[in-house]
Design a protein around this motif. Structure first.
Motif, mmCIF file in Angstrom:
data_model
loop_
_atom_site.group_PDB
_atom_site.id
_atom_site.type_symbol
_atom_site.label_atom_id
_atom_site.label_comp_id
_atom_site.label_asym_id
_atom_site.label_seq_id
_atom_site.Cartn_x
_atom_site.Cartn_y
_atom_site.Cartn_z
ATOM 1 N N SER A 103 0.825 -1.210 0.000
ATOM 2 C CA SER A 103 0.000 0.000 0.000
ATOM 3 C C SER A 103 0.859 1.259 0.000
ATOM 4 C CB SER A 103 -0.936 0.012 1.220
ATOM 5 O OG SER A 103 -2.047 -0.825 1.010
ATOM 6 N N ASP A 229 -3.062 -0.608 -6.467
ATOM 7 C CA ASP A 229 -4.078 -0.529 -5.409
ATOM 8 C C ASP A 229 -3.435 -0.242 -4.059
ATOM 9 O OD1 ASP A 229 -6.088 -1.180 -7.242
ATOM 10 O OD2 ASP A 229 -5.673 -3.328 -6.998
ATOM 11 N N TRP A 230 -4.151 0.556 -3.259
ATOM 12 C CA TRP A 230 -3.695 0.803 -1.893
ATOM 13 C C TRP A 230 -4.900 0.960 -0.984
ATOM 14 C CZ3 TRP A 230 -4.589 5.467 0.771
ATOM 15 C CH2 TRP A 230 -5.179 6.477 0.013
ATOM 16 N N ASN A 231 -4.663 0.774 0.282
ATOM 17 C CA ASN A 231 -5.753 0.794 1.259
ATOM 18 C C ASN A 231 -5.310 1.618 2.460
ATOM 19 O OD1 ASN A 231 -7.548 0.143 3.389
ATOM 20 N ND2 ASN A 231 -8.051 -1.814 2.419
ATOM 21 N N PHE A 232 -6.061 2.676 2.770
ATOM 22 C CA PHE A 232 -5.669 3.560 3.865
ATOM 23 C C PHE A 232 -5.580 2.805 5.188
ATOM 24 C CE2 PHE A 232 -6.768 6.291 7.470
ATOM 25 C CZ PHE A 232 -5.749 7.220 7.387
ATOM 26 N N VAL A 233 -6.483 1.884 5.404
ATOM 27 C CA VAL A 233 -6.501 1.140 6.667
ATOM 28 C C VAL A 233 -5.179 0.402 6.864
ATOM 29 C CG1 VAL A 233 -7.629 -0.712 7.966
ATOM 30 C CG2 VAL A 233 -9.001 0.913 6.656
ATOM 31 N N GLN A 234 -4.608 -0.088 5.757
ATOM 32 C CA GLN A 234 -3.346 -0.822 5.852
ATOM 33 C C GLN A 234 -2.169 0.091 6.193
ATOM 34 O OE1 GLN A 234 -3.244 -2.729 1.993
ATOM 35 N NE2 GLN A 234 -4.334 -4.547 2.733
ATOM 36 N N GLN A 269 -9.212 -8.099 7.711
ATOM 37 C CA GLN A 269 -9.259 -8.067 6.257
ATOM 38 C C GLN A 269 -9.005 -9.427 5.618
ATOM 39 O OE1 GLN A 269 -6.516 -4.945 5.034
ATOM 40 N NE2 GLN A 269 -8.130 -3.399 5.226
ATOM 41 N N SER A 271 -6.196 -11.089 5.655
ATOM 42 C CA SER A 271 -4.835 -11.250 5.126
ATOM 43 C C SER A 271 -4.169 -12.504 5.680
ATOM 44 C CB SER A 271 -3.985 -10.020 5.467
ATOM 45 O OG SER A 271 -4.537 -8.860 4.901
#
Length: 445
Positions: A103, A229-234, A269, A271
């Motif tokens: 991310s 792709d990126w995810n703020f939560v990560q 999530q 993972s």
């Protein structure tokens, strides 16, 4: 033996280790022929052999020497470092397992203008290494992206590899969770914030110049950003550890909170499962066990070297003709650089040089935070240009090119040396930290 003059015999264990390490590296052309833990163990064995004669003269038993060694290895600073190293390993593996590394990289590339790919790659490397606290992890994460950029743009692969290594060394030197930062601040008994302030100003010109040089050598390209792709939560674990460290929260608490948060997010999530999370934590501990164990052995070794008069001898030689604080700081820089080039491990070079640097700092009334900065800066710079260091070996291995072809493009590390020496000569920055840093600052983190 005159204790005030010291004795070179006390340094022989370290000299034997460094000499053996360099000799085997040259003969086999492989820097990993002699594992560092085995090399330090050999030095410890020789230290016990040399100490046996002196203990007999003083009427001490072998048990007394063993106790001395154990007390050195069990120093509270080293034991704290031991557990922080293990936490750093857990954080690295958890962050990678739950997608935080991807991310961070993808977000940076997504925000980059197409004609600023090369300086952007350097800046991403800086951000990623600062967040991860590991130059090796940064090289491993970014180099595949760099190779892809080289294939799409036709830019020189050694150039891109040098940029990636340069960005990796930024965080290796400055990150709050880097093992070099931990080692430098703990050996000098200062807070991370104080060291960061002094250190950042010393390398800022190097960051700016490297970015400009990268811009002039960059070529426009079009990247397919739809797949980034990126995810703020990560990103939360990285944000958390940086914010808590800046707020002065103790490093064990800030890293522990980041590790726990990463595990919770990873589980939420999907993972990894609960069992996989436990295995990931275990892998993180395993990856840092070696460094942690070496730190303890070095602690015991330094005490035996001190008992034999080696530390005092080296201190006298390094400072015998030094008449100023600038000369003292240059001697510290030279010591940690030579150790780093010999061992290719900036953390171990700091742990080894740290007690000596602390004595020099006290003798010349140097700022402890500035001393920690010098230790970290010059050891990291050494690793960033050493052809047989792990960072260059990893980059060269992924690119399938020689390490020597990458060295000329490791601009940031070269500039770290230049500005480190310049600022020592100028005696700047002065007003960033107090002249006498309180050891309590480290405890208040």
């Amino acid at each position: 033996m005159d204790n005030k003059k010291g004795n070179f015999v006390g340094l022989l264990p370290l000299v034997i280790f460094v000499g053996l390490y360099i000799a085997l590296t040259i003969i086999t052309k492989n820097a990993s022929t002699l594992p560092l833990n085995v090399g330090i163990l050999i030095a410890v064995i020789f230290a016990f052999i040399f100490a046996s004669k002196k203990r007999k003269e003083e009427g001490k038993s072998f048990d007394d020497i063993v106790t001395m060694f154990c007390k050195g290895g069990g120093d509270d600073t080293l034991i704290l470092m031991f557990f922080i190293f293990l936490e750093a390993g857990m954080f690295y593996f958890v962050a990678g397992g739950m997608g935080a590394v991807s991310s961070v990289s993808n977000l940076g590339l997504k925000l980059l203008p197409s004609n600023m790919v090369l300086p952007g790659l350097f800046i991403i490397g800086c951000v990623l290494s600062f967040s991860m606290g590991t130059s090796m992890g940064t090289v491993t994460a970014l180099m595949p992206i760099g190779i892809d950029i080289a294939s799409k743009t036709g830019m020189s692969l050694p150039l891109i590899a040098g940029i990636v290594v340069s960005g990796a060394m930024f965080g290796d030197n400055l990150s709050f969770i880097s093992d070099t930062t931990i080692a430098a601040t703990r050996t000098q008994e200062v807070g991370m914030r104080e060291k960061f302030k002094a250190n950042f100003l010393m390398v800022l010109p190097a960051v700016i110049i490297t970015t400009i040089m990268a811009a002039f050598n960059s070529s426009a390209t079009t990247l397919d950003k739809s797949s980034l792709d990126w995810n703020f939560v990560q990103l939360i674990p990285y944000i958390l550890v940086i914010v808590l460290s800046l707020l002065g929260v103790h490093v064990m608490l800030s890293m522990g909170a980041a590790v726990l948060t990463g595990v919770v997010i990873g589980l939420a999530q999907g993972s990894f499962t609960g069992a996989k999370a436990l295995a990931t934590l275990g892998d993180g501990i395993k990856c840092m066990e070696d460094t942690a164990a070496i730190a303890v052995m070095v602690g015991g070794l330094v005490v035996l070297m001190d008992y034999l008069g080696g530390i005092q001898w080296l201190l006298n030689k390094l400072t015998g003709k030094v008449k100023s604080s600038k000369g003292a700081e240059l001697s510290i820089a030279a010591l940690v650089t030579l150790l780093d080039l010999a061992t290719t491990n900036n953390t171990i070079s700091i742990i080894t040089a740290g007690p000596i640097a602390k004595d020099i700092a006290d003798k010349f009334n140097l700022s402890r935070a500035r001393t920690a900065s010098i230790l970290d800066l010059f050891s990291s710079a050494g690793n960033g240009v050493c052809p047989w260091a792990g960072q260059l070996l990893a980059a060269a291995g992924l690119c399938k090119i020689s390490t020597m072809s990458i060295v000329p493009f490791c601009w940031y590390s070269m500039l770290m040396f230049v500005f480190g020496i310049v600022f020592i000569i100028l005696g700047w920055p002065k007003a960033v930290v107090n002249k006498k840093d309180s050891p309590s600052a480290a405890e208040a983190e």
